[in-house]
Scaffold this motif. Structure first.
Motif, PDB file in Angstrom:
ATOM      1  N   GLY A 174       0.884  -1.209  -0.134  1.00  0.00           N
ATOM      2  CA  GLY A 174      -0.083  -0.040   0.001  1.00  0.00           C
ATOM      3  C   GLY A 174       0.905   1.219  -0.103  1.00  0.00           C
TER       4      GLY A 174
ATOM      5  N   GLY B 118       0.414   3.515  -3.084  1.00  0.00           N
ATOM      6  CA  GLY B 118      -0.280   4.721  -2.908  1.00  0.00           C
ATOM      7  C   GLY B 118       0.854   5.808  -2.962  1.00  0.00           C
TER       8      GLY B 118
ATOM      9  N   LEU C  42      -5.866  -3.099  -3.487  1.00  0.00           N
ATOM     10  CA  LEU C  42      -5.529  -1.939  -3.788  1.00  0.00           C
ATOM     11  C   LEU C  42      -5.973  -1.394  -5.411  1.00  0.00           C
ATOM     12  CD1 LEU C  42      -1.794  -2.117  -3.039  1.00  0.00           C
ATOM     13  CD2 LEU C  42      -3.550  -1.067  -1.692  1.00  0.00           C
TER      14      LEU C  42
ATOM     15  N   LEU D 162      -7.455   2.290  -6.124  1.00  0.00           N
ATOM     16  CA  LEU D 162      -6.837   3.233  -5.999  1.00  0.00           C
ATOM     17  C   LEU D 162      -7.090   4.433  -7.122  1.00  0.00           C
ATOM     18  CD1 LEU D 162      -3.364   2.150  -4.506  1.00  0.00           C
ATOM     19  CD2 LEU D 162      -4.937   3.583  -3.542  1.00  0.00           C
TER      20      LEU D 162
ATOM     21  N   GLU E 168      -6.551  10.081  -1.043  1.00  0.00           N
ATOM     22  CA  GLU E 168      -6.889   8.652  -1.015  1.00  0.00           C
ATOM     23  C   GLU E 168      -5.809   7.801  -1.240  1.00  0.00           C
ATOM     24  OE1 GLU E 168      -9.691   5.039  -2.716  1.00  0.00           O
ATOM     25  OE2 GLU E 168     -10.570   7.199  -2.878  1.00  0.00           O
ATOM     26  N   CYS E 169      -5.015   8.101  -2.027  1.00  0.00           N
ATOM     27  CA  CYS E 169      -3.773   7.193  -2.247  1.00  0.00           C
ATOM     28  C   CYS E 169      -2.757   7.559  -1.199  1.00  0.00           C
ATOM     29  CB  CYS E 169      -2.964   7.791  -3.603  1.00  0.00           C
ATOM     30  SG  CYS E 169      -3.815   7.398  -5.124  1.00  0.00           S
TER      31      CYS E 169
ATOM     32  N   VAL F   3      -4.190   5.650   1.963  1.00  0.00           N
ATOM     33  CA  VAL F   3      -3.806   4.056   1.850  1.00  0.00           C
ATOM     34  C   VAL F   3      -2.338   3.913   2.219  1.00  0.00           C
ATOM     35  CG1 VAL F   3      -3.949   2.220   0.415  1.00  0.00           C
ATOM     36  CG2 VAL F   3      -5.909   3.517   0.332  1.00  0.00           C
TER      37      VAL F   3
ATOM     38  N   SER G 299      -1.772   4.448   6.253  1.00  0.00           N
ATOM     39  CA  SER G 299      -2.362   3.536   7.155  1.00  0.00           C
ATOM     40  C   SER G 299      -2.076   2.143   7.010  1.00  0.00           C
ATOM     41  CB  SER G 299      -4.170   3.414   6.711  1.00  0.00           C
ATOM     42  OG  SER G 299      -4.323   2.933   5.515  1.00  0.00           O
ATOM     43  N   THR G 300      -1.666   1.800   5.713  1.00  0.00           N
ATOM     44  CA  THR G 300      -0.940   0.177   5.679  1.00  0.00           C
ATOM     45  C   THR G 300       0.373   0.302   6.397  1.00  0.00           C
ATOM     46  OG1 THR G 300      -0.213   0.739   3.494  1.00  0.00           O
ATOM     47  CG2 THR G 300      -2.292  -0.493   3.358  1.00  0.00           C
TER      48      THR G 300
ATOM     49  N   ILE H 150     -12.481   2.831   2.673  1.00  0.00           N
ATOM     50  CA  ILE H 150     -11.109   2.643   2.228  1.00  0.00           C
ATOM     51  C   ILE H 150     -10.708   1.504   3.151  1.00  0.00           C
ATOM     52  CG2 ILE H 150      -8.711   3.220   2.396  1.00  0.00           C
ATOM     53  CD1 ILE H 150      -9.698   6.267   1.752  1.00  0.00           C
ATOM     54  N   SER H 151     -10.845   1.311   4.473  1.00  0.00           N
ATOM     55  CA  SER H 151     -10.415   0.548   5.397  1.00  0.00           C
ATOM     56  C   SER H 151     -11.101  -1.153   4.954  1.00  0.00           C
ATOM     57  CB  SER H 151     -10.642   0.683   7.011  1.00  0.00           C
ATOM     58  OG  SER H 151      -9.942   1.759   7.076  1.00  0.00           O
TER      59      SER H 151
ATOM     60  N   VAL I 195      -9.548  -2.361   1.835  1.00  0.00           N
ATOM     61  CA  VAL I 195      -7.939  -2.640   1.878  1.00  0.00           C
ATOM     62  C   VAL I 195      -7.565  -3.633   3.092  1.00  0.00           C
ATOM     63  CG1 VAL I 195      -5.655  -1.397   2.481  1.00  0.00           C
ATOM     64  CG2 VAL I 195      -7.381  -0.254   1.160  1.00  0.00           C
TER      65      VAL I 195
END
Length: 348
Positions: free
Chosen positions: A41, A45, A76, A79, A168-169, A172, A175-176, A207-208, A211
């Motif tokens: 990610g 991302g 992913l 994305l 958003e990219c 992600v 958060s990953t 998103i969560s 992903v």
């Protein structure tokens, strides 16, 4: 007066050189974005988010790619910016600017490493302490929670407003690499960055779920089988404990799964209370294995990975192993003993 950079962080001269490399592109300049093999990610991302930012700057001759099969992991697949991707074989041979994301060395770029060293400038964005400094300009910040942190900072210095697609990219990616904001790298600055990204209107719940919380039923069955063969060695890692398991190509074929599903397997393994070090060994060819290492804090697994030809962070690292799975795990045991004997723990 600006704060001095942290040890190992990019200097103002580094940032200025990176901004100049982008700003001084000719009007028809070609830019090639590359992230590491088997992109996660953060790699994908950060690369796509930055690519979308370059588009906002008016850069149109732009490609994004990664080595190996041109397959994006299914989680992913939603994305923004995926339209920038091209197979490695179609990547420009002589770009004016190459920007590498989340790769600690050029070996992580596979067949695309040959693009480096041409007439164009190579700019590296990364956060691995083991980075070899293989770029002409290196923005490497070991204190950053993710490469996306470095990417956001460079976009800001370039004057690029972050819209929902870019956000958003980068979200992600952030958060990953922080394990949904659960890892030790999750600082106040990480939450502040997340807040800036969320302010663009992106939906963290959606998103969560996409992903982190969605996988095929075949992957669930595969996980059950592979977790069932996990082994606990309490005496390993100087008594801190090692838990490990492995997955083969036959396992993937039997459950009709793509290799990317195994990336999440380390999470249930590392939950083992009796082990500080966790390991998942994933077969990629008959005698080739991708190895993921994690530590809860007592062991610097990056030193193990570097000694075995890989790299990473103190609590999360990896390398490519050769031979049988037993031979690969035996090398890990041996290196853990060596590293801990030489101060590779929290007191070291």
């Amino acid at each position: 007066m600006a704060d001095a950079p942290a040890p190992g962080a990019p200097t103002e001269a580094d940032w200025a050189a990176a901004v100049a490399a982008v700003r001084q592109l000719p009007a028809d300049g070609r830019v090639l974005l590359i992230c590491h093999v088997n992109p996660d990610g953060d790699a994908l991302g950060s690369m796509l988010g930055f690519g979308l930012g370059l588009r906002r700057l008016g850069v149109h001759r732009l490609q994004a790619t990664f080595p190996g099969p041109p397959e994006v992991p299914e989680p992913l697949g939603g994305l923004p910016g995926l339209e920038l991707l091209v197979p490695a074989s179609d990547a420009a041979a002589e770009p004016d600017l190459i920007i590498c994301f989340d790769a600690a060395s050029d070996s992580r770029l596979g067949e695309l490493a040959g693009r480096l060293g041409g007439r164009g400038t190579t700019l590296v964005l990364d956060h691995h302490a083991s980075n070899t400094g293989f770029g002409d300009v290196n923005l490497v910040d070991p204190a950053a929670a993710a490469t996306s942190v470095v990417a956001e900072q460079l976009l800001d210095r370039l004057g690029v407003p972050v819209d929902a697609g870019i956000a958003e990219c980068l979200y992600v990616a952030l958060s990953t690499d922080t394990g949904s904001f659960r890892f030790d790298a999750t600082t106040p600055a990480v939450h502040e960055m997340a807040a800036r990204l969320l302010a663009t209107g992106i939906r963290p719940g959606d998103i969560s779920r996409r992903v982190f919380d969605s996988r095929p039923f075949g992957a669930v069955r595969l996980f059950g089988e592979v977790l069932g063969r996990a082994r606990l060695e309490p005496e390993a890692a100087a008594g801190h404990g090692l838990v490990w398991t492995y997955a083969t190509l036959d396992d993937l074929a039997r459950h009709e799964q793509r290799p990317y599903v195994l990336e999440a397997l380390i999470d249930p393994v590392r939950c083992t209370a009796e082990a500080d070090v966790s390991c998942v060994v994933k077969q990629t060819a008959p005698d080739l294995w991708a190895v993921s290492l994690r530590s809860k804090g007592a062991t610097d697994v990056s030193r193990v990975a570097v000694a075995l030809g890989g790299g990473g962070h103190r609590l999360a690292a990896g390398f490519t192993g050769r031979g049988t799975v037993d031979e690969v795990v035996e090398r890990i045991r041996t290196e853990l003993t060596t590293v801990l004997a030489n101060g590779g723990d929290r007191q070291g």
